[in-house]
Motif scaffolding. Structure first.
Motif, short mmCIF file in Angstrom:
data_model
loop_
_atom_site.label_atom_id
_atom_site.label_comp_id
_atom_site.label_asym_id
_atom_site.label_seq_id
_atom_site.Cartn_x
_atom_site.Cartn_y
_atom_site.Cartn_z
N LEU A 134 0.83 -1.21 0.00
CA LEU A 134 0.00 0.00 0.00
C LEU A 134 0.86 1.26 0.00
CD1 LEU A 134 -2.76 -1.05 2.57
CD2 LEU A 134 -3.08 -0.65 0.12
N ARG A 135 1.96 1.21 0.77
CA ARG A 135 2.85 2.37 0.85
C ARG A 135 3.51 2.63 -0.50
NH1 ARG A 135 2.08 5.39 5.06
NH2 ARG A 135 2.20 3.54 6.39
N VAL A 136 3.93 1.57 -1.17
CA VAL A 136 4.55 1.70 -2.49
C VAL A 136 3.56 2.31 -3.49
CG1 VAL A 136 5.45 0.43 -4.49
CG2 VAL A 136 6.28 -0.10 -2.19
N LYS A 137 2.32 1.86 -3.41
CA LYS A 137 1.28 2.41 -4.30
C LYS A 137 1.10 3.90 -4.06
CE LYS A 137 -3.50 1.54 -5.72
NZ LYS A 137 -4.72 0.72 -5.50
N THR A 138 1.06 4.32 -2.80
CA THR A 138 0.91 5.73 -2.45
C THR A 138 2.11 6.54 -2.94
OG1 THR A 138 -0.39 5.20 -0.49
CG2 THR A 138 0.65 7.37 -0.55
N ILE A 139 3.32 6.00 -2.73
CA ILE A 139 4.54 6.70 -3.15
C ILE A 139 4.57 6.85 -4.66
CG2 ILE A 139 7.06 6.50 -3.29
CD1 ILE A 139 6.90 5.07 -0.53
N SER A 140 4.21 5.81 -5.38
CA SER A 140 4.22 5.86 -6.85
C SER A 140 3.27 6.93 -7.37
CB SER A 140 3.83 4.50 -7.43
OG SER A 140 4.77 3.51 -7.08
N GLU A 141 2.07 6.99 -6.77
CA GLU A 141 1.10 8.01 -7.19
C GLU A 141 1.61 9.40 -6.87
OE1 GLU A 141 -2.33 6.78 -5.03
OE2 GLU A 141 -2.84 5.14 -6.43
N CYS A 142 2.26 9.54 -5.72
CA CYS A 142 2.80 10.83 -5.30
C CYS A 142 3.93 11.27 -6.22
CB CYS A 142 3.30 10.74 -3.86
SG CYS A 142 4.05 12.25 -3.25
N LEU A 143 4.84 10.36 -6.52
CA LEU A 143 5.97 10.70 -7.40
C LEU A 143 5.49 11.08 -8.79
CD1 LEU A 143 8.61 7.96 -6.43
CD2 LEU A 143 8.63 10.39 -5.83
N ASN A 144 4.47 10.39 -9.27
CA ASN A 144 3.95 10.68 -10.61
C ASN A 144 3.26 12.04 -10.67
OD1 ASN A 144 4.85 8.26 -11.67
ND2 ASN A 144 2.95 7.17 -11.19
N SER A 145 2.56 12.41 -9.58
CA SER A 145 1.83 13.68 -9.57
C SER A 145 2.73 14.87 -9.22
CB SER A 145 0.67 13.62 -8.59
OG SER A 145 1.12 13.38 -7.27
N CYS A 146 3.67 14.64 -8.31
CA CYS A 146 4.54 15.74 -7.86
C CYS A 146 5.77 15.93 -8.72
CB CYS A 146 4.97 15.51 -6.41
SG CYS A 146 3.62 15.48 -5.22
N TYR A 147 6.20 14.85 -9.37
CA TYR A 147 7.40 14.94 -10.19
C TYR A 147 7.12 14.34 -11.58
CZ TYR A 147 9.49 15.52 -5.57
OH TYR A 147 9.80 15.95 -4.30
#
Length: 224
Positions: free
Chosen positions: A104-117
């Motif tokens: 779940l954490r990896v999923k959240t991080i991936s979404e965050c990296l894609n949206s923020c960077y």
């Protein structure tokens, strides 16, 4: 059927079930650590949707242990084995939960990296060495259980210190990153929390190793 035969038949089935649960959880942890370096939605989803299998088996093993205690009233080493299984059963299930938390954490991080960077300039801590150590700890503790090997169980303690050091390093690296790039702290905090999940798997593996020593030698080493 003789009660003695039935009792030992039930113990044999119990050993097989705890080994099956161990194999399932070890596989989930390997899958979870693999998606840290290479996020894969299919693998993440598989970890999430099959978590109920581990939960169901944990309950089944606990019920089997309680039934054996009630019907056969075991003593000495047999009693110690059943108590150990009850304790380790819970530890293994919690490790499975940690695998879900990592996914779940990896999923959240991936979404965050894609949206923020969106330009792909996001940063990620390298958890490969820590993941390898944690998997080794888990495998060693479970092998120690299967083989009733107290010496192997004690080797897990040494790796626990290494994992704790790696978690501190992850914390220091993330903290420095937040200082330099405070615009997206949430994503960086989630990256650090992966270290916490991995460290908890290491702690649970250490608990299993301690329980194995108690099973084999009859001494309590927890807290020493």
């Amino acid at each position: 059927m003789q009660p003695y035969y039935t009792f030992h038949h039930e113990l044999t089935k119990l050993r097989k079930k705890i080994m099956q649960l161990s194999t399932m959880v070890e596989e989930r942890v390997r899958m979870a650590t693999s998606v840290i370096a290479n996020p894969d939605d299919e693998i993440i989803q598989k970890i999430l949707v099959t978590d109920y299998e581990i939960d169901d088996m944990e309950v089944e093993i606990e019920e089997d242990c309680l039934k054996i205690l009630a019907l056969h009233q075991p003593v000495a080493s047999d009693l110690r084995f059943i108590i150990t299984v009850i304790k380790i059963n819970n530890e293994i299930e919690r490790i499975g939960d940690m695998a879900v938390s990592i996914a779940l954490r990896v999923k959240t991080i991936s979404e965050c990296l894609n949206s923020c960077y969106p330009n792909g300039q996001g940063w990620m801590y390298d958890y490969s060495r820590m993941s390898e150590k944690v998997i080794t700890m888990l495998k060693m503790s479970l092998d120690a259980l299967v083989n009733r090997d107290a010496q192997l169980a004690r080797k897990v303690f040494l790796l626990d210190d290494e994992v704790d050091t790696m978690m501190k390093d992850a914390y220091d690296k993330v903290r420095e990153r937040i200082k330099k790039h405070p615009e997206h702290p949430g994503c960086l905090i989630n990256i650090y929390l992966l270290a916490r999940h991995l460290e908890r798997i290491g702690d649970r593996s250490t608990n299993i190793a301690e329980d194995v020593i108690h099973l084999v030698e009859g001494i309590i080493v927890r807290g020493q």
